[in-house]
Write a protein that holds these residues in place. Structure first.
Motif, PDB file in Angstrom:
ATOM      1  N   VAL A   1       0.844  -1.197   0.000  1.00  0.00           N
ATOM      2  CA  VAL A   1       0.000   0.000   0.000  1.00  0.00           C
ATOM      3  C   VAL A   1       0.878   1.245   0.000  1.00  0.00           C
ATOM      4  O   VAL A   1       1.852   1.345   0.748  1.00  0.00           O
ATOM      5  CB  VAL A   1      -0.951  -0.003   1.207  1.00  0.00           C
ATOM      6  CG1 VAL A   1      -1.596   1.371   1.405  1.00  0.00           C
ATOM      7  CG2 VAL A   1      -2.037  -1.067   1.023  1.00  0.00           C
ATOM      8  N   CYS A   2       0.513   2.199  -0.845  1.00  0.00           N
ATOM      9  CA  CYS A   2       1.256   3.455  -0.986  1.00  0.00           C
ATOM     10  C   CYS A   2       0.278   4.613  -0.933  1.00  0.00           C
ATOM     11  O   CYS A   2      -0.772   4.586  -1.587  1.00  0.00           O
ATOM     12  CB  CYS A   2       2.007   3.457  -2.319  1.00  0.00           C
ATOM     13  SG  CYS A   2       2.824   5.010  -2.730  1.00  0.00           S
ATOM     14  N   SER A   3       0.610   5.646  -0.167  1.00  0.00           N
ATOM     15  CA  SER A   3      -0.242   6.839  -0.071  1.00  0.00           C
ATOM     16  C   SER A   3       0.587   8.088  -0.304  1.00  0.00           C
ATOM     17  O   SER A   3       1.807   8.030  -0.460  1.00  0.00           O
ATOM     18  CB  SER A   3      -0.907   6.915   1.314  1.00  0.00           C
ATOM     19  OG  SER A   3      -0.035   7.543   2.246  1.00  0.00           O
ATOM     20  N   GLY A   4      -0.094   9.235  -0.283  1.00  0.00           N
ATOM     21  CA  GLY A   4       0.588  10.517  -0.409  1.00  0.00           C
ATOM     22  C   GLY A   4       1.233  11.012   0.864  1.00  0.00           C
ATOM     23  O   GLY A   4       1.770  12.122   0.901  1.00  0.00           O
ATOM     24  N   GLY A   5       1.199  10.198   1.918  1.00  0.00           N
ATOM     25  CA  GLY A   5       1.976  10.471   3.115  1.00  0.00           C
ATOM     26  C   GLY A   5       1.333  11.376   4.146  1.00  0.00           C
ATOM     27  O   GLY A   5       1.833  11.479   5.263  1.00  0.00           O
ATOM     28  N   GLY A   6       0.235  12.044   3.815  1.00  0.00           N
ATOM     29  CA  GLY A   6      -0.346  13.015   4.720  1.00  0.00           C
ATOM     30  C   GLY A   6      -1.479  12.460   5.563  1.00  0.00           C
ATOM     31  O   GLY A   6      -1.575  11.241   5.782  1.00  0.00           O
ATOM     32  N   PRO A   7      -2.364  13.338   6.043  1.00  0.00           N
ATOM     33  CA  PRO A   7      -3.493  12.917   6.883  1.00  0.00           C
ATOM     34  C   PRO A   7      -4.671  12.428   6.042  1.00  0.00           C
ATOM     35  O   PRO A   7      -4.559  12.212   4.834  1.00  0.00           O
ATOM     36  CB  PRO A   7      -3.835  14.199   7.645  1.00  0.00           C
ATOM     37  CG  PRO A   7      -3.460  15.300   6.685  1.00  0.00           C
ATOM     38  CD  PRO A   7      -2.265  14.801   5.925  1.00  0.00           C
ATOM     39  N   GLY A   8      -5.821  12.257   6.691  1.00  0.00           N
ATOM     40  CA  GLY A   8      -7.046  11.892   5.987  1.00  0.00           C
ATOM     41  C   GLY A   8      -6.991  10.494   5.405  1.00  0.00           C
ATOM     42  O   GLY A   8      -6.544   9.547   6.048  1.00  0.00           O
ATOM     43  N   ILE A   9      -7.440  10.348   4.166  1.00  0.00           N
ATOM     44  CA  ILE A   9      -7.454   9.050   3.501  1.00  0.00           C
ATOM     45  C   ILE A   9      -6.043   8.482   3.394  1.00  0.00           C
ATOM     46  O   ILE A   9      -5.839   7.258   3.488  1.00  0.00           O
ATOM     47  CB  ILE A   9      -8.100   9.174   2.102  1.00  0.00           C
ATOM     48  CG1 ILE A   9      -9.587   9.539   2.220  1.00  0.00           C
ATOM     49  CG2 ILE A   9      -7.931   7.875   1.319  1.00  0.00           C
ATOM     50  CD1 ILE A   9     -10.444   8.497   2.917  1.00  0.00           C
ATOM     51  N   MET A  10      -5.058   9.340   3.224  1.00  0.00           N
ATOM     52  CA  MET A  10      -3.669   8.874   3.162  1.00  0.00           C
ATOM     53  C   MET A  10      -3.283   8.186   4.463  1.00  0.00           C
ATOM     54  O   MET A  10      -2.696   7.094   4.467  1.00  0.00           O
ATOM     55  CB  MET A  10      -2.742  10.053   2.863  1.00  0.00           C
ATOM     56  CG  MET A  10      -2.977  10.685   1.503  1.00  0.00           C
ATOM     57  SD  MET A  10      -1.983  12.180   1.215  1.00  0.00           S
ATOM     58  CE  MET A  10      -2.942  13.402   2.130  1.00  0.00           C
ATOM     59  N   GLU A  11      -3.598   8.826   5.576  1.00  0.00           N
ATOM     60  CA  GLU A  11      -3.316   8.229   6.885  1.00  0.00           C
ATOM     61  C   GLU A  11      -4.060   6.908   7.045  1.00  0.00           C
ATOM     62  O   GLU A  11      -3.504   5.919   7.536  1.00  0.00           O
ATOM     63  CB  GLU A  11      -3.726   9.197   7.991  1.00  0.00           C
ATOM     64  CG  GLU A  11      -3.535   8.621   9.390  1.00  0.00           C
ATOM     65  CD  GLU A  11      -4.063   9.558  10.472  1.00  0.00           C
ATOM     66  OE1 GLU A  11      -3.406  10.589  10.713  1.00  0.00           O
ATOM     67  OE2 GLU A  11      -5.127   9.254  11.043  1.00  0.00           O
ATOM     68  N   ALA A  12      -5.327   6.884   6.633  1.00  0.00           N
ATOM     69  CA  ALA A  12      -6.132   5.667   6.762  1.00  0.00           C
ATOM     70  C   ALA A  12      -5.499   4.513   5.997  1.00  0.00           C
ATOM     71  O   ALA A  12      -5.479   3.364   6.468  1.00  0.00           O
ATOM     72  CB  ALA A  12      -7.553   5.922   6.269  1.00  0.00           C
ATOM     73  N   ALA A  13      -4.974   4.801   4.797  1.00  0.00           N
ATOM     74  CA  ALA A  13      -4.341   3.755   3.988  1.00  0.00           C
ATOM     75  C   ALA A  13      -3.117   3.192   4.700  1.00  0.00           C
ATOM     76  O   ALA A  13      -2.953   1.974   4.818  1.00  0.00           O
ATOM     77  CB  ALA A  13      -3.963   4.321   2.622  1.00  0.00           C
ATOM     78  N   ASN A  14      -2.241   4.065   5.159  1.00  0.00           N
ATOM     79  CA  ASN A  14      -1.050   3.595   5.876  1.00  0.00           C
ATOM     80  C   ASN A  14      -1.412   2.918   7.188  1.00  0.00           C
ATOM     81  O   ASN A  14      -0.789   1.922   7.586  1.00  0.00           O
ATOM     82  CB  ASN A  14      -0.098   4.759   6.137  1.00  0.00           C
ATOM     83  CG  ASN A  14       0.487   5.355   4.874  1.00  0.00           C
ATOM     84  OD1 ASN A  14       0.255   6.524   4.556  1.00  0.00           O
ATOM     85  ND2 ASN A  14       1.242   4.564   4.127  1.00  0.00           N
ATOM     86  N   ARG A  15      -2.432   3.423   7.843  1.00  0.00           N
ATOM     87  CA  ARG A  15      -2.840   2.865   9.135  1.00  0.00           C
ATOM     88  C   ARG A  15      -3.354   1.433   8.983  1.00  0.00           C
ATOM     89  O   ARG A  15      -3.007   0.554   9.781  1.00  0.00           O
ATOM     90  CB  ARG A  15      -3.915   3.759   9.758  1.00  0.00           C
ATOM     91  CG  ARG A  15      -4.347   3.331  11.152  1.00  0.00           C
ATOM     92  CD  ARG A  15      -5.309   4.362  11.735  1.00  0.00           C
ATOM     93  NE  ARG A  15      -5.757   4.001  13.064  1.00  0.00           N
ATOM     94  CZ  ARG A  15      -6.554   4.754  13.820  1.00  0.00           C
ATOM     95  NH1 ARG A  15      -6.999   5.916  13.340  1.00  0.00           N
ATOM     96  NH2 ARG A  15      -6.919   4.361  15.030  1.00  0.00           N
ATOM     97  N   GLY A  16      -4.170   1.193   7.955  1.00  0.00           N
ATOM     98  CA  GLY A  16      -4.676  -0.152   7.737  1.00  0.00           C
ATOM     99  C   GLY A  16      -3.559  -1.149   7.497  1.00  0.00           C
ATOM    100  O   GLY A  16      -3.589  -2.278   8.015  1.00  0.00           O
TER     101      GLY A  16
END
Length: 291
Positions: free
Chosen positions: A133-148
């Motif tokens: 999983v890769c996100s844009g690194g910030g909060p919100g949906i990005m945080e949710a992706a990394n958190r999962g």
């Protein structure tokens, strides 16, 4: 010597790679750009990353816990002695908090989907690590992706970007896979370079920008064939986009419209992504393995 004196020995100047003033200068811009390509490349290779699943979405969407706490605090606030102006501001804040609470479902569903995808990807083995999983690194949906991914016991990538306002990488990114970019186009390159699936949650300008970029790269054959693009949340996206209108006006054709797939819940999205990856992408792309 003209004045009869010998010049004293001088310290040699710093080598160019140690000269911060030079590296920050306009002529050195190509070196900085190259650094934003080579550093992630080396680190991804070192960590045995094979490919990624990129999750996009708004930085403004909060977790259910955070949104619920704010809504309840405002809802329970005593307003009997408020001035007319303050009461107006309170009603506006309450409406905003209610909307944020409704949108928080997407944070929780992104978190759950990332957890399911990471759990499945971990079953494919560690070398290379598949579909990280890769996100844009910030909060919100990005945080949710990394958190999962973090909660599933897997690694995840964060591609942060320097912005005029202060920004911190979210705490759920694997530290060794946390990258920071100055140039938007280099960050976008790493979103696209090793992605095998893109999942797009509700978002604003940034999410739109990333979605259009990936759609154009897919349309023009610049991304690997059968890269999956999944739009999550028909209600939101149908309200803000009318892609079928583009088909009716002849600006895109039905085949191009069909580059996109849709899902409205975690199980549906997981099955679309898993089945697509198993069908088209189980063979490891040689790109990262070649270095």
């Amino acid at each position: 010597m003209p004045n009869g004196k010998h010049p004293k020995p001088q310290h040699a100047p710093k080598a160019p790679h140690e000269d911060r003033a030079f590296l920050s200068s306009t002529p050195a811009r190509p070196i900085r750009i190259l650094g934003e390509y080579i550093h992630p490349l080396a680190q991804l290779k070192k960590e045995g990353i094979g490919d990624t699943i990129v999750m996009f979405g708004s930085a403004r969407i909060e977790s259910h816990e955070t949104a619920s706490a704010r809504y309840n605090r405002l809802k329970n606030l005593k307003t009997g002695r408020m001035s007319k102006e303050n009461l107006k501001h309170h009603h506006e804040a309450l409406r905003g908090a209610k909307s944020a609470l409704e949108m928080s479902r997407y944070y929780e569903e992104a978190r759950q989907l990332s957890h399911k995808l990471t759990t499945w990807a971990l079953s494919l083995g560690p070398r290379p690590r598949r579909f990280v999983v890769c996100s844009g690194g910030g909060p919100g949906i990005m945080e949710a992706a990394n958190r999962g991914a973090f909660e599933a016991g897997g690694k995840s990538v964060g591609l942060s970007i320097e912005l005029p306002h202060e920004q911190f990488a979210n705490p759920y990114i694997s530290p060794e896979l946390s990258f920071n970019f100055h140039y938007f186009f280099m960050r976008k390159l790493w979103f696209a370079q090793i992605a095998r699936a893109l999942i797009v949650f509700p978002g604003g300008f940034g999410t739109m920008d990333e979605l259009w970029e990936m759609m154009t790269l897919s349309q023009t054959g610049k991304m690997p064939k059968h890269t999956l693009i999944l739009i999550y949340g028909r209600k939101y996206w149908n309200d803000v986009l009318n892609l079928k209108g583009m088909v009716r006006w002849g600006m895109i054709n039905q085949e191009e419209y069909d580059l996109l797939q849709y899902a409205d819940n975690v199980d549906e999205a997981f099955e679309v992504i898993r089945s697509g990856l198993e069908k088209y992408h189980l063979e490891v792309d040689p790109f990262l393995q070649a270095y």
